[in-house]
Motif scaffolding. Structure first.
Motif, PDB file in Angstrom:
ATOM      1  N   VAL A   1       0.814  -1.219   0.000  1.00  0.00           N
ATOM      2  CA  VAL A   1       0.000   0.000   0.000  1.00  0.00           C
ATOM      3  C   VAL A   1       0.847   1.269   0.000  1.00  0.00           C
ATOM      4  N   ALA A   2       2.156   1.126   0.195  1.00  0.00           N
ATOM      5  CA  ALA A   2       3.041   2.297   0.165  1.00  0.00           C
ATOM      6  C   ALA A   2       4.430   1.854  -0.271  1.00  0.00           C
ATOM      7  N   TYR A   3       5.136   2.779  -0.936  1.00  0.00           N
ATOM      8  CA  TYR A   3       6.453   2.490  -1.498  1.00  0.00           C
ATOM      9  C   TYR A   3       7.331   3.724  -1.402  1.00  0.00           C
ATOM     10  N   ALA A   4       8.616   3.509  -1.153  1.00  0.00           N
ATOM     11  CA  ALA A   4       9.608   4.587  -1.207  1.00  0.00           C
ATOM     12  C   ALA A   4      10.901   3.997  -1.758  1.00  0.00           C
ATOM     13  N   GLY A   5      11.492   4.703  -2.715  1.00  0.00           N
ATOM     14  CA  GLY A   5      12.750   4.269  -3.308  1.00  0.00           C
ATOM     15  C   GLY A   5      13.869   5.241  -2.991  1.00  0.00           C
ATOM     16  N   LEU A   6      15.037   4.708  -2.696  1.00  0.00           N
ATOM     17  CA  LEU A   6      16.243   5.499  -2.497  1.00  0.00           C
ATOM     18  C   LEU A   6      17.243   5.122  -3.581  1.00  0.00           C
ATOM     19  N   SER A   7      17.798   6.143  -4.246  1.00  0.00           N
ATOM     20  CA  SER A   7      18.773   5.923  -5.310  1.00  0.00           C
ATOM     21  C   SER A   7      20.078   6.620  -4.984  1.00  0.00           C
ATOM     22  N   GLN A   8      21.160   6.100  -5.555  1.00  0.00           N
ATOM     23  CA  GLN A   8      22.482   6.703  -5.396  1.00  0.00           C
ATOM     24  C   GLN A   8      22.593   7.923  -6.303  1.00  0.00           C
ATOM     25  N   MET A   9      22.927   9.066  -5.739  1.00  0.00           N
ATOM     26  CA  MET A   9      23.203  10.244  -6.549  1.00  0.00           C
ATOM     27  C   MET A   9      24.551  10.037  -7.243  1.00  0.00           C
TER      28      MET A   9
ATOM     29  N   PRO B   1      10.638   7.400  -6.142  1.00  0.00           N
ATOM     30  CA  PRO B   1       9.400   8.063  -5.748  1.00  0.00           C
ATOM     31  C   PRO B   1       8.911   7.596  -4.382  1.00  0.00           C
ATOM     32  N   VAL B   2       7.980   8.345  -3.855  1.00  0.00           N
ATOM     33  CA  VAL B   2       7.235   7.959  -2.659  1.00  0.00           C
ATOM     34  C   VAL B   2       5.774   7.888  -3.096  1.00  0.00           C
ATOM     35  N   ALA B   3       5.129   6.767  -2.811  1.00  0.00           N
ATOM     36  CA  ALA B   3       3.743   6.589  -3.259  1.00  0.00           C
ATOM     37  C   ALA B   3       2.927   5.855  -2.210  1.00  0.00           C
ATOM     38  N   VAL B   4       1.675   6.261  -2.101  1.00  0.00           N
ATOM     39  CA  VAL B   4       0.707   5.586  -1.234  1.00  0.00           C
ATOM     40  C   VAL B   4      -0.512   5.271  -2.083  1.00  0.00           C
ATOM     41  N   HIS B   5      -1.011   4.051  -1.960  1.00  0.00           N
ATOM     42  CA  HIS B   5      -2.200   3.633  -2.713  1.00  0.00           C
ATOM     43  C   HIS B   5      -3.334   4.624  -2.448  1.00  0.00           C
TER      44      HIS B   5
ATOM     45  N   GLY C   1       2.353   7.793   4.244  1.00  0.00           N
ATOM     46  CA  GLY C   1       3.482   8.399   3.534  1.00  0.00           C
ATOM     47  C   GLY C   1       4.367   9.191   4.474  1.00  0.00           C
ATOM     48  N   GLY C   2       3.760   9.954   5.363  1.00  0.00           N
ATOM     49  CA  GLY C   2       4.524  10.719   6.341  1.00  0.00           C
ATOM     50  C   GLY C   2       5.308   9.829   7.280  1.00  0.00           C
ATOM     51  N   ARG C   3       4.694   8.713   7.649  1.00  0.00           N
ATOM     52  CA  ARG C   3       5.385   7.763   8.522  1.00  0.00           C
ATOM     53  C   ARG C   3       6.620   7.199   7.831  1.00  0.00           C
ATOM     54  N   MET C   4       6.475   6.850   6.548  1.00  0.00           N
ATOM     55  CA  MET C   4       7.622   6.326   5.796  1.00  0.00           C
ATOM     56  C   MET C   4       8.725   7.376   5.690  1.00  0.00           C
ATOM     57  N   VAL C   5       8.342   8.587   5.309  1.00  0.00           N
ATOM     58  CA  VAL C   5       9.330   9.657   5.137  1.00  0.00           C
ATOM     59  C   VAL C   5      10.015   9.961   6.468  1.00  0.00           C
ATOM     60  N   GLY C   6       9.256   9.993   7.542  1.00  0.00           N
ATOM     61  CA  GLY C   6       9.841  10.242   8.862  1.00  0.00           C
ATOM     62  C   GLY C   6      10.843   9.181   9.267  1.00  0.00           C
TER      63      GLY C   6
END
Length: 160
Positions: free
Chosen positions: A58-66, A77-81, A90-95
């Motif tokens: 129901v939620a996804y967050a990706g981290l990539s190497q700069m 991206p950060v996404a919530v169904h 989404g806020g919980r994931m980002v936090g």
């Protein structure tokens, strides 16, 4: 019956199709799906986190190497169904990601809505002296330190 989401965890092999479906729904198109596919193909993904509920993501967050600065990460991206939006998932994931960045001494950059990301530990002020191909007015930093670094951001080529 009230359903609540599970804890944030790493994406598991075989769940990529669920992420594709989630990204297509949340962003109403295929752009973010293609972005994640290119990041994976280019081996630029540093981590993919999900939250599931009822055995579906129901939620996804990706981290990539700069590319530059070396060692920095990009959150996207950060996404919530759509059915789960408005529940602070989404806020919980980002936090949790910003707290991980602080504890692990990793700098994470995000391009997004300052009002949202600043509530969960990202700083618009710390990004003020960055040079970026994207609007610095929507670029925020999380991680160690309190100063505003003077760096030029070079994102993975998938963002091009």
């Amino acid at each position: 019956m009230i359903t609540s989401p599970d804890y944030m965890r790493e994406l598991r092999r075989g769940e990529e199709g669920q992420v594709d479906d989630l990204l297509a729904l949340a962003f109403e198109g295929q752009d973010e799906v293609r972005l994640v596919h290119h990041l994976r193909k280019d081996r630029a993904i540093a981590g993919e986190m999900v939250i599931s509920a009822d055995n579906r993501i129901v939620a996804y967050a990706g981290l990539s190497q700069m590319i530059r600065p070396k060692g920095w990460l990009c959150l996207a991206p950060v996404a919530v169904h759509p059915e789960w939006q408005g529940r602070r998932i989404g806020g919980r994931m980002v936090g949790m990601i910003t707290e991980w960045a602080r504890l692990s001494k990793k700098t994470v950059v995000v391009l997004g809505e300052p009002g949202f990301y600043s509530r969960y530990g990202f700083s618009l002020e710390r990004a003020a002296q960055l040079t970026s191909p994207y609007p610095v007015s929507h670029t925020l930093l999380a991680g160690p330190g309190e100063t505003a670094p003077k760096e030029t951001l070079v994102y993975p080529k998938a963002f091009g």
